[in-house]
Design a protein around this motif. Structure first.
Motif, PDB file in Angstrom:
ATOM      1  N   GLN A  75      46.415  56.777  49.497  1.00  0.00           N
ATOM      2  CA  GLN A  75      45.777  56.598  50.801  1.00  0.00           C
ATOM      3  C   GLN A  75      45.242  55.165  50.954  1.00  0.00           C
ATOM      4  N   PRO A  76      45.115  54.675  52.202  1.00  0.00           N
ATOM      5  CA  PRO A  76      44.629  53.306  52.432  1.00  0.00           C
ATOM      6  C   PRO A  76      43.220  53.103  51.866  1.00  0.00           C
ATOM      7  N   PHE A  77      42.976  51.913  51.345  1.00  0.00           N
ATOM      8  CA  PHE A  77      41.660  51.576  50.824  1.00  0.00           C
ATOM      9  C   PHE A  77      41.533  50.057  50.775  1.00  0.00           C
ATOM     10  N   ILE A  78      40.312  49.586  50.552  1.00  0.00           N
ATOM     11  CA  ILE A  78      40.048  48.144  50.439  1.00  0.00           C
ATOM     12  C   ILE A  78      40.287  47.736  48.991  1.00  0.00           C
ATOM     13  N   PHE A  79      41.307  46.920  48.772  1.00  0.00           N
ATOM     14  CA  PHE A  79      41.717  46.558  47.410  1.00  0.00           C
ATOM     15  C   PHE A  79      40.869  45.408  46.877  1.00  0.00           C
ATOM     16  N   GLY A 134      46.958  37.372  45.852  1.00  0.00           N
ATOM     17  CA  GLY A 134      46.292  37.159  44.580  1.00  0.00           C
ATOM     18  C   GLY A 134      47.059  37.795  43.446  1.00  0.00           C
ATOM     19  N   ALA A 135      46.474  37.732  42.268  1.00  0.00           N
ATOM     20  CA  ALA A 135      47.120  38.280  41.079  1.00  0.00           C
ATOM     21  C   ALA A 135      47.136  39.783  41.129  1.00  0.00           C
ATOM     22  N   ALA A 136      48.077  40.390  40.371  1.00  0.00           N
ATOM     23  CA  ALA A 136      48.203  41.843  40.352  1.00  0.00           C
ATOM     24  C   ALA A 136      46.982  42.461  39.707  1.00  0.00           C
ATOM     25  N   GLY A 137      46.551  43.607  40.257  1.00  0.00           N
ATOM     26  CA  GLY A 137      45.427  44.329  39.692  1.00  0.00           C
ATOM     27  C   GLY A 137      45.901  45.631  39.114  1.00  0.00           C
ATOM     28  N   GLN A 138      45.279  46.085  38.065  1.00  0.00           N
ATOM     29  CA  GLN A 138      45.667  47.319  37.414  1.00  0.00           C
ATOM     30  C   GLN A 138      44.534  48.316  37.493  1.00  0.00           C
ATOM     31  N   VAL A 139      44.919  49.584  37.675  1.00  0.00           N
ATOM     32  CA  VAL A 139      43.956  50.663  37.693  1.00  0.00           C
ATOM     33  C   VAL A 139      44.202  51.516  36.467  1.00  0.00           C
ATOM     34  N   GLY A 140      43.211  51.624  35.607  1.00  0.00           N
ATOM     35  CA  GLY A 140      43.391  52.456  34.418  1.00  0.00           C
ATOM     36  C   GLY A 140      43.539  51.604  33.175  1.00  0.00           C
ATOM     37  N   ASN A 141      43.217  52.176  32.052  1.00  0.00           N
ATOM     38  CA  ASN A 141      43.335  51.507  30.766  1.00  0.00           C
ATOM     39  C   ASN A 141      44.600  51.972  30.067  1.00  0.00           C
TER      40      ASN A 141
END
Length: 279
Positions: A75-79, A134-141
């Protein structure tokens, strides 16, 4: 302690679900499940963020040598690249027990399954943005982290929110909700309220003008009535040796010219108000 069973399903991708921005609208990632065995396998998909995703199908049955594609909608969100959200998915599977077709629903089948018979595979979510953003962001370890072991997985929802309208398997969404649409709606609402306030002010001004003209008309009528009383009721006309009384012919009151202008304006305003109510 019983050893964990190895996953029989072939899951593509194996470890990561990638979501490519921008994220001001929904983003879809796909997963393919394949049953390479000669047994019927049941599967269910869970996530640590059930309110953020819509999954279709979120559970099902795979016959031997059968594959299916799963659509996962974010769903849409503010990244925010600096924010570390730990979103993960888990694919649970089990060999269909005997007599599974006799149960009333798949939910009942899953309730009767022994947890030791379950096989599961975990995938983390990765958010990627374009170079301009911008640079790629990751969610989770990584899967080996302690946070993965503590994550709470909940069954993923298969209900598509009203803002989403999806095509068939492999298709993208046909609807896009952006902040521009919300801004336009807010501007239109603001304009309607301003117009309503302006109409109310005009209505009050017209009522005030009508009241003033009505008072002026009443004063002019009173002046005309008093003038008619003091101006005499008739005159005596002599005919021969005997007088005879003849009333004077009616003459309109001699009103000031401004009074007639006020009466004309009042009649015009009353006609305008009557026309508005009719329309």
């Amino acid at each position: 302690m019983d050893k964990k069973k190895e996953q029989l399903l072939v899951i593509e991708p194996q470890n990561e679900l990638k979501f490519r921005g921008p994220f001001n609208t929904h983003v879809t990632s796909r997963m393919r499940l394949t049953n390479p065995t000669d047994k019927v396998i049941l599967f269910k998909i869970k996530t640590t963020a059930p309110k953020k995703y819509c999954v279709r199908p979120n559970c099902g049955t795979l016959n031997p040598q059968e594959s299916t594609e799963v659509n996962i909608v974010l769903q849409p969100f503010i990244f925010d690249p600096a924010e570390k959200n730990r979103h993960k998915f888990m694919v649970q599977s089990v060999i269909a027990p005997r007599g599974a077709d006799q149960y009333g629903s798949m939910e009942q089948v899953w309730k009767e399954i022994n947890p030791n018979d379950l096989m599961d595979s975990k995938l983390r979510c990765v958010f990627e943005v374009s170079a301009e953003s911008g640079a790629a962001g990751q969610v989770g370890n990584p899967l080996s982290s302690s946070g993965d072991e503590q994550a709470t997985f909940t069954a993923a929802s298969s209900d598509v929110p009203s803002a989403f309208k999806m095509h068939g398997v492999g298709g993208d969404s046909a609807a896009t909700i952006t902040s521009t649409d919300s801004a336009k709606a807010a501007a239109e609402l603001r304009q309607l309220r301003e117009e309503e306030s302006q109409l109310r002010q005009e209505n009050l001004m017209l009522k005030e003008q009508v009241l003033r003209l009505r008072m002026a008309l009443e004063e002019s009528n009173e002046s005309a009535a008093s003038a008619a009383k003091t101006g005499g009721t008739g005159s005596t006309v002599w005919s021969g040796n005997s007088p005879s009384y003849q009333p004077n012919a009616y003459a309109p009151p001699n009103l000031p010219f401004s009074t007639y202008i006020i009466i004309a304006v009042l009649v015009g305003i009353l006609c305008m108000l009557f026309g508005k109510f009719v329309l």
